[in-house]
Design a protein around this motif. Sequence first.
Motif, short mmCIF file in Angstrom:
data_model
loop_
_atom_site.label_atom_id
_atom_site.label_comp_id
_atom_site.label_asym_id
_atom_site.label_seq_id
_atom_site.Cartn_x
_atom_site.Cartn_y
_atom_site.Cartn_z
N GLY A 183 0.76 -1.23 0.00
CA GLY A 183 0.00 0.00 0.00
C GLY A 183 0.80 1.29 0.00
N TRP A 184 0.15 2.31 -0.53
CA TRP A 184 0.55 3.71 -0.50
C TRP A 184 1.63 4.11 -1.49
N GLU A 185 2.33 3.17 -2.12
CA GLU A 185 3.23 3.58 -3.19
C GLU A 185 2.42 4.17 -4.34
N ALA A 224 -4.43 -4.29 5.82
CA ALA A 224 -4.74 -3.02 6.47
C ALA A 224 -3.62 -2.59 7.41
N SER A 225 -3.04 -3.56 8.12
CA SER A 225 -1.92 -3.25 9.01
C SER A 225 -0.73 -2.71 8.23
N HIS A 226 -0.39 -3.37 7.12
CA HIS A 226 0.73 -2.91 6.30
C HIS A 226 0.43 -1.54 5.70
N SER A 227 -0.81 -1.35 5.26
CA SER A 227 -1.20 -0.07 4.68
C SER A 227 -1.11 1.05 5.71
N GLY A 228 -1.51 0.75 6.95
CA GLY A 228 -1.40 1.76 8.01
C GLY A 228 0.03 2.19 8.24
N ALA A 229 0.95 1.22 8.22
CA ALA A 229 2.37 1.54 8.39
C ALA A 229 2.87 2.38 7.22
N ALA A 230 2.44 2.03 6.00
CA ALA A 230 2.89 2.78 4.82
C ALA A 230 2.32 4.20 4.82
N ARG A 231 1.12 4.35 5.36
CA ARG A 231 0.54 5.70 5.45
C ARG A 231 1.42 6.61 6.29
N ARG A 232 1.99 6.07 7.34
CA ARG A 232 2.90 6.87 8.18
C ARG A 232 4.06 7.41 7.35
N LEU A 233 4.60 6.57 6.47
CA LEU A 233 5.68 7.00 5.59
C LEU A 233 5.20 8.09 4.64
N PHE A 234 4.00 7.91 4.08
CA PHE A 234 3.45 8.92 3.17
C PHE A 234 3.32 10.27 3.88
N SER A 241 -0.26 17.22 2.33
CA SER A 241 -1.22 16.62 1.41
C SER A 241 -2.67 16.80 1.81
N GLY A 242 -2.93 17.09 3.09
CA GLY A 242 -4.29 17.35 3.53
C GLY A 242 -5.12 16.11 3.80
N LEU A 243 -4.47 14.98 4.07
CA LEU A 243 -5.22 13.78 4.41
C LEU A 243 -5.98 13.97 5.73
N PRO A 244 -7.17 13.36 5.86
CA PRO A 244 -7.84 13.38 7.17
C PRO A 244 -7.01 12.63 8.20
N ASN A 245 -7.26 12.91 9.45
CA ASN A 245 -6.49 12.30 10.53
C ASN A 245 -6.65 10.78 10.52
N ALA A 246 -5.54 10.06 10.61
CA ALA A 246 -5.61 8.59 10.63
C ALA A 246 -6.17 8.06 11.94
N VAL A 247 -6.01 8.82 13.02
CA VAL A 247 -6.53 8.40 14.33
C VAL A 247 -7.96 8.91 14.45
N GLY A 301 -1.22 -0.68 12.66
CA GLY A 301 -0.08 -0.55 11.77
C GLY A 301 0.42 0.88 11.69
N TYR A 302 -0.51 1.82 11.70
CA TYR A 302 -0.15 3.24 11.65
C TYR A 302 0.61 3.65 12.92
N ARG A 303 0.12 3.19 14.05
CA ARG A 303 0.75 3.57 15.32
C ARG A 303 2.08 2.86 15.55
N SER A 304 2.19 1.63 15.04
CA SER A 304 3.41 0.83 15.26
C SER A 304 3.90 0.26 13.95
N PRO A 305 4.47 1.11 13.07
CA PRO A 305 4.87 0.62 11.75
C PRO A 305 5.92 -0.48 11.81
N HIS A 306 6.77 -0.49 12.83
CA HIS A 306 7.79 -1.54 12.92
C HIS A 306 7.13 -2.89 13.23
N SER A 307 6.06 -2.88 14.01
CA SER A 307 5.34 -4.12 14.29
C SER A 307 4.68 -4.66 13.03
N ALA A 308 4.16 -3.77 12.18
CA ALA A 308 3.54 -4.20 10.92
C ALA A 308 4.59 -4.87 10.03
#
Length: 312
Positions: A183-185, A224-234, A241-247, A301-308
Amino acid sequence: MTVDPVASIVVPSFCGADRLPQLLDSLAAQQEGTPPFEVIVVVDGVDDGSVALLENETRLDLRSIVFPENCGRVAALNAGFEAARGDVLIRCDDDLLPGTNYVARHVDAHRDGPGGVIGLYLNEYSNTPYAEVYGRDADERFRLDAYSAAPSVAWRYWAGNCSVTREVWETVGPYDPEYRLYGWEDVDYGYRIHATGFEIRLAPEIETPHRVAAVTTAIRARRASHSGAARRLFERKHAQSGLPNAVPGWSLWNALVRGLSRVPLNPARLAGVVDALLRFLPRGVGRKLVALSVESAALGGYRSPHSAKENF
């Protein structure tokens, strides 16, 4: 006499021997009058029979690039696009089933000048409990939301059925190799097209059937977990970019999502329990449990990208 292709179709493929035959059949059946096109399939490091299949394909102007080891989808995309000769560059995942006018419509979509065009997936599900209680409905909601979104955020829907002109590719550059999980690439690339000033639009006429791989809650939650981690990178790369809050904000439902996102277990294992229960639960209850599994996995995944990454 060799005819220069108007369009180049780039297909990243990982263990695609079971999917590629139907894709190649579809591309070989393009309607009469289709502009000349080439197909470039990038085999990403695992030869499950894909190489022989491609070598035996004679109906198409086809080239293959074979990686000696798995390098990931971004590397496959970049290799394919760099090798392309056409002026319209089409990204086509190996699990799509293009119609007979697929190439012609992608080419026609760029008649007005350089830009990016997105065809949404028409996801085709096998009859799993996940698909019946959640997947098909979620897909329909996604497409309705996409078509009702403002044109200025169309870049968020960049995915596996899209195209750009060569001018856009040469201006924006390759996909970002920092994205290695799911995700997110794609979203990153769509945003970079948008930020460079080119128009991106959704083209309903290029909607394409897609043999969806996420057929269980466990698969969907892991992605979804992997995508959440990738969103953090984005967000780190494109804070503007104006994305809505992930939390999510505060509500009873969001409190459940927040709480479950902190459970230190592989999200696919928790979701596997939900899969086992779906056949026995009322449809509405099952839908809620799937949604809770997917949303909490994404937030975890977003909160703990290393765990994802560890669960990849």
